[in-house]
Design a protein around this motif. Structure first.
Motif, short mmCIF file in Angstrom:
data_model
loop_
_atom_site.label_atom_id
_atom_site.label_comp_id
_atom_site.label_asym_id
_atom_site.label_seq_id
_atom_site.Cartn_x
_atom_site.Cartn_y
_atom_site.Cartn_z
N PHE A 17 0.83 -1.21 0.00
CA PHE A 17 0.00 0.00 0.00
C PHE A 17 0.86 1.25 0.00
O PHE A 17 0.59 2.20 -0.74
CB PHE A 17 -0.92 0.00 1.23
CG PHE A 17 -1.90 1.13 1.24
CD1 PHE A 17 -3.08 1.07 0.51
CD2 PHE A 17 -1.63 2.29 1.97
CE1 PHE A 17 -3.98 2.13 0.52
CE2 PHE A 17 -2.52 3.35 1.97
CZ PHE A 17 -3.70 3.27 1.25
N TYR A 65 -5.33 8.79 -8.52
CA TYR A 65 -5.95 7.51 -8.15
C TYR A 65 -5.67 6.44 -9.22
O TYR A 65 -5.45 5.28 -8.89
CB TYR A 65 -7.45 7.67 -7.97
CG TYR A 65 -8.16 6.36 -7.75
CD1 TYR A 65 -8.01 5.67 -6.55
CD2 TYR A 65 -8.93 5.79 -8.75
CE1 TYR A 65 -8.63 4.45 -6.35
CE2 TYR A 65 -9.56 4.57 -8.57
CZ TYR A 65 -9.41 3.90 -7.36
OH TYR A 65 -10.02 2.69 -7.18
N ALA A 102 -4.01 2.92 -8.56
CA ALA A 102 -4.67 1.66 -8.89
C ALA A 102 -3.75 0.74 -9.69
O ALA A 102 -3.63 -0.46 -9.39
CB ALA A 102 -5.95 1.94 -9.68
N LEU A 155 -1.05 -0.54 -7.37
CA LEU A 155 -1.54 -1.49 -6.38
C LEU A 155 -1.74 -2.88 -6.99
O LEU A 155 -1.34 -3.89 -6.39
CB LEU A 155 -2.84 -0.99 -5.75
CG LEU A 155 -3.42 -1.90 -4.66
CD1 LEU A 155 -2.47 -1.97 -3.47
CD2 LEU A 155 -4.79 -1.39 -4.22
N VAL A 176 -8.09 -6.78 -0.45
CA VAL A 176 -7.63 -5.39 -0.40
C VAL A 176 -7.75 -4.74 -1.78
O VAL A 176 -8.26 -3.62 -1.92
CB VAL A 176 -6.18 -5.32 0.11
CG1 VAL A 176 -5.61 -3.91 -0.05
CG2 VAL A 176 -6.11 -5.75 1.58
N LEU A 235 -10.29 -1.59 -2.95
CA LEU A 235 -9.68 -0.32 -3.34
C LEU A 235 -9.65 -0.08 -4.86
O LEU A 235 -9.58 1.07 -5.29
CB LEU A 235 -8.25 -0.24 -2.80
CG LEU A 235 -8.14 -0.26 -1.27
CD1 LEU A 235 -6.67 -0.21 -0.85
CD2 LEU A 235 -8.90 0.90 -0.64
N THR A 280 -13.88 -2.07 -6.81
CA THR A 280 -15.13 -1.33 -6.61
C THR A 280 -15.40 -0.35 -7.74
O THR A 280 -16.54 -0.15 -8.15
CB THR A 280 -15.08 -0.57 -5.27
OG1 THR A 280 -14.88 -1.51 -4.21
CG2 THR A 280 -16.36 0.20 -5.03
#
Length: 251
Positions: free
Chosen positions: A24, A61, A65, A68, A110, A114, A117
């Motif tokens: 993260f 973001y 993404a 991640l 996780v 994050l 969704t």
């Protein structure tokens, strides 16, 4: 719980905390660096700076993404956190294969929260599953968050999973976790809300209707239509098959 079991559980918790903290943190780092650079470059005017910083939220973001999904998939691969094939473990025994599976599930969850969704049904969601161990052909479309045990999935080209399809490579029965693969041939369509069990195989161009249940170990014929709880084959010219075809075209 025996001392050995307690030690295994403690290490599982510590290791997942360390790995997820690193994943993260490293994923947030590019967005943080981007914001810091923007704050240095933008003049400190009352309206301009807040407006520009606010407009960088979405690009930041997106960077987060991508970072991640890549780092999470890389971490589970390096650590060997995968769903073991043909597993059958008692929950009370807390064996290492079960604990490795639980760490894999937590890491996947996780990313699901994050990233999934907002990006389910997009190429990014499919890309993550590939990186996280799934075998998928081209043009796969997945509009569901309830997909787990990615390394147990084998999808051909053009597979479509509708909204809220529940599909995974594990089941919990009588206090035991059992694992198995799910193989969907080319151009298989699974309708919304359908549940697919482990060790299921669907042949090419098979269509599964909405709100159906495919029991574990079921073999579905190619170019056939299945509906119901549990699923049963129906004729292609029947009203049920027509409903499945309409739903597929509307997806």
């Amino acid at each position: 719980m025996t001392p050995a079991q307690a030690g295994r559980v403690a290490w599982t918790v510590v290791s997942i905390f360390i790995v997820e903290t690193l994943v993260f943190g490293l994923s947030v780092l590019p967005a943080f660096a981007f914001w810091e650079r923007m704050l240095r470059w933008v003049p400190d005017w009352p309206i301009l700076r807040p407006a520009i910083v606010a407009m960088t939220l979405i690009p930041a973001y997106l960077v987060f993404a991508f970072a991640l999904i890549g780092l999470s998939a890389l971490s589970t691969k390096i650590c060997g956190w995968r769903t073991a094939p043909n597993g059958a473990w008692k929950l009370r025994d807390l064996e290492w294969p079960l604990l490795n599976w639980s760490r894999y599930m937590i890491s996947t969850h996780v990313v699901r929260v994050l990233v999934g969704t907002f990006f389910r049904a997009s190429f990014l969601w499919t890309l993550y599953m590939r990186w996280n161990g799934a075998r998928m052909g081209s043009g796969v479309h997945i509009n569901s968050l309830s997909i787990s045990d990615h390394n147990m999935l084998d999808f051909g080209d053009g597979v479509v999973l509708g909204e809220n399809v529940h599909l995974s490579g594990h089941t919990v029965e009588g206090g035991m976790v059992k694992t198995g693969t799910v193989k969907l041939g080319r151009f298989v369509t699974v309708g919304l809300g359908t549940m697919v069990g482990i060790n299921v195989e669907a042949g090419e161009k098979c269509q599964i209707g909405a709100m159906s249940v495919v029991l574990k170990g079921t073999k579905l014929d190619a170019e056939s239509v299945y509906v119901g709880v549990p699923v049963r084959k129906v004729e292609r010219n029947s009203p049920a098959a027509a409903t499945v075809e309409t739903a597929r075209l509307d997806a």
